[in-house]
Design an enzyme around this catalytic site. Structure first.
Site, short mmCIF file in Angstrom:
data_model
loop_
_atom_site.label_atom_id
_atom_site.label_comp_id
_atom_site.label_asym_id
_atom_site.label_seq_id
_atom_site.Cartn_x
_atom_site.Cartn_y
_atom_site.Cartn_z
N LYS A 111 1.29 4.38 -2.97
CA LYS A 111 1.13 5.94 -2.37
C LYS A 111 2.05 6.44 -2.90
CE LYS A 111 -3.35 5.18 -1.28
NZ LYS A 111 -4.30 6.00 -1.95
N TYR A 167 0.79 -1.10 -0.01
CA TYR A 167 0.03 -0.21 -0.09
C TYR A 167 0.81 1.24 -0.08
CZ TYR A 167 -3.34 3.43 1.87
OH TYR A 167 -3.76 4.61 2.42
N1 NAD Z 1 -8.76 6.43 6.42
C1 NAD Z 1 -7.25 6.57 6.35
O1 NAD Z 1 -6.72 6.69 7.48
C2 NAD Z 1 -6.54 6.99 5.21
C3 NAD Z 1 -5.19 7.45 5.64
C4 NAD Z 1 -4.24 7.80 4.41
C5 NAD Z 1 -4.84 7.92 3.12
N2 NAD Z 1 -6.09 7.42 2.71
C6 NAD Z 1 -6.65 7.49 1.53
O2 NAD Z 1 -7.68 8.11 1.42
C7 NAD Z 1 -8.59 7.44 0.26
C8 NAD Z 1 -10.18 7.22 1.02
O3 NAD Z 1 -9.75 6.48 1.89
P1 NAD Z 1 -10.94 5.94 2.95
O4 NAD Z 1 -10.54 5.80 4.30
O5 NAD Z 1 -12.05 6.75 2.81
O6 NAD Z 1 -11.49 4.57 2.41
P2 NAD Z 1 -12.91 3.74 2.55
O7 NAD Z 1 -12.77 2.29 2.40
O8 NAD Z 1 -13.65 4.25 3.63
O9 NAD Z 1 -13.82 4.22 1.12
C9 NAD Z 1 -13.07 3.86 0.03
C10 NAD Z 1 -14.12 3.94 -1.01
O10 NAD Z 1 -13.44 3.47 -2.42
C11 NAD Z 1 -14.30 2.58 -2.82
N3 NAD Z 1 -13.68 1.59 -3.71
C12 NAD Z 1 -12.99 0.72 -3.22
N4 NAD Z 1 -12.43 -0.10 -4.41
C13 NAD Z 1 -12.80 0.62 -5.65
C14 NAD Z 1 -12.68 0.39 -6.81
N5 NAD Z 1 -12.06 -0.72 -7.20
N6 NAD Z 1 -13.70 1.10 -7.78
C15 NAD Z 1 -14.38 2.10 -7.34
N7 NAD Z 1 -14.59 2.32 -5.93
C16 NAD Z 1 -13.86 1.67 -4.98
C17 NAD Z 1 -15.20 1.74 -1.74
O11 NAD Z 1 -16.45 1.27 -1.95
C18 NAD Z 1 -15.30 3.00 -0.62
O12 NAD Z 1 -16.52 3.59 -0.98
C19 NAD Z 1 -7.81 6.29 -0.10
O13 NAD Z 1 -7.25 6.66 -1.40
C20 NAD Z 1 -7.01 6.17 1.00
O14 NAD Z 1 -5.92 5.26 0.75
C21 NAD Z 1 -7.08 6.97 3.94
#
Ligand code: NAD
Length: 260
Positions: free
Chosen positions: A160, A156
């Site tokens: 990123k 992951y």
């Molecule tokens: N939550 C954290 O702590 C965190 C930290 C750093 C980065 N991020 C990044 O922020 C972004 C959002 O993360 P989040 O925590 O809201 O995630 P989440 O899992 O809560 O939501 C992700 C969404 O993406 C959708 N998704 C997943 N795979 C998919 C695909 N193949 N096609 C279309 N949609 C798809 C899911 O259905 C979901 O609605 C991501 O890029 C994640 O890597 C999150």
């Protein structure tokens, strides 16, 4: 005046978490939102909620990893809505995996969406933006992409890091077409993804979920993990013309966890 008035904004992974918060904020700021997600009921819900609050929203079901479908989807939307001004590349997948347990299939599953899907979405959107004279691309990376060791897994983090590198290259190539490209690097953010990683960490270490969450917060200088809206606030700025001379950067929203 709303900061995104009259703009069309496509947000991937808009069904939940950070993507949903960005979709809602963009709509509040006057944008017509296109919410894209693999989860049909989540898309229906976010579209219904935005409309109930007086905003304009459309939903599309798509798997961001199926890259051959992305250009047709984006072109079809632009034809229907007349334009595409903002792309927020947010969808991503991960789970907690120990360094020695990462298998090639884990690597492929993560990079298929997080890096490969993100690039081809960016390419299709940029083609349209170039034709119409400009646009804004916001890629959601992570502080894991800068080597933050608290990452869910190394594959992951690598995906990123790829997002941060691609953001710089894309900014360089697309700048002359009046398209700015930036990344946001969230730190610990309270979404379903976060709670999933908390559960997996708790199981792996025999700690309580509350202890895992406390440990996350204790490491953060402001002692507060992000709410999804903390990311959305910056995404609005980077999607607006206020950011027109800001490009190729990767902005941490992490309560001071890392300085890079
Ligand atoms: N939550 C954290 O702590 C965190 C930290 C750093 C980065 N991020 C990044 O922020 C972004 C959002 O993360 P989040 O925590 O809201 O995630 P989440 O899992 O809560 O939501 C992700 C969404 O993406 C959708 N998704 C997943 N795979 C998919 C695909 N193949 N096609 C279309 N949609 C798809 C899911 O259905 C979901 O609605 C991501 O890029 C994640 O890597 C999150």
């Amino acid at each position: 005046m709303a900061r995104l008035w009259g703009q069309v904004a496509l947000i991937t992974g808009a069904g939940r978490g950070i993507g949903r918060a960005i979709a809602e904020r963009d709509a509040l700021e006057g944008a017509t939102v296109v919410a894209v997600d693999i989860d049909e009921s989540a898309v229906e819900q976010v579209v219904a909620d935005i409309r109930a609050n007086g905003g304009e929203a459309h939903g599309r079901i798509a798997d961001l990893g199926a890259v051959e479908t992305l250009a047709p989807l984006i072109h079809d939307l632009a034809e229907r809505l007349g334009t595409l001004d903002i792309l927020v590349n947010n969808a991503a997948v991960t789970r907690a995996i120990d360094f020695f347990a990462v298998r090639p299939e884990d690597w492929d599953q993560i990079h298929r969406v997080n890096a490969r899907g993100l690039f081809f979405c960016m390419q299709a959107a940029a083609e349209l933006m170039r034709e119409r004279g400009g646009g804004h691309i916001v890629n959601i990376a992570s502080i894991a992409g800068k080597g933050f060791p608290g990452t869910s897994n190394i594959a992951y983090a690598g995906s990123k890091g790829a997002v941060i590198a691609m953001t710089r290259i894309a900014a360089h190539v697309l700048g002359r077409h009046n398209i700015n490209v930036n990344a946001i690097c969230p730190g610990v953010t309270r979404t379903d993804l976060y709670y999933q990683v908390v559960r997996e960490r708790a199981e792996a270490t025999g700690r309580l979920e509350a202890e895992v969450m406390e440990a996350f917060d204790a490491n953060i200088p402001v002692r507060r993990s992000n709410e999804p809206d903390d990311i959305a606030a910056l995404a609005v700025f980077l999607g607006s013309d206020e950011s027109r001379n800001v490009t190729g950067q990767s902005w941490n929203v992490d309560g001071g966890l890392i300085w890079d």
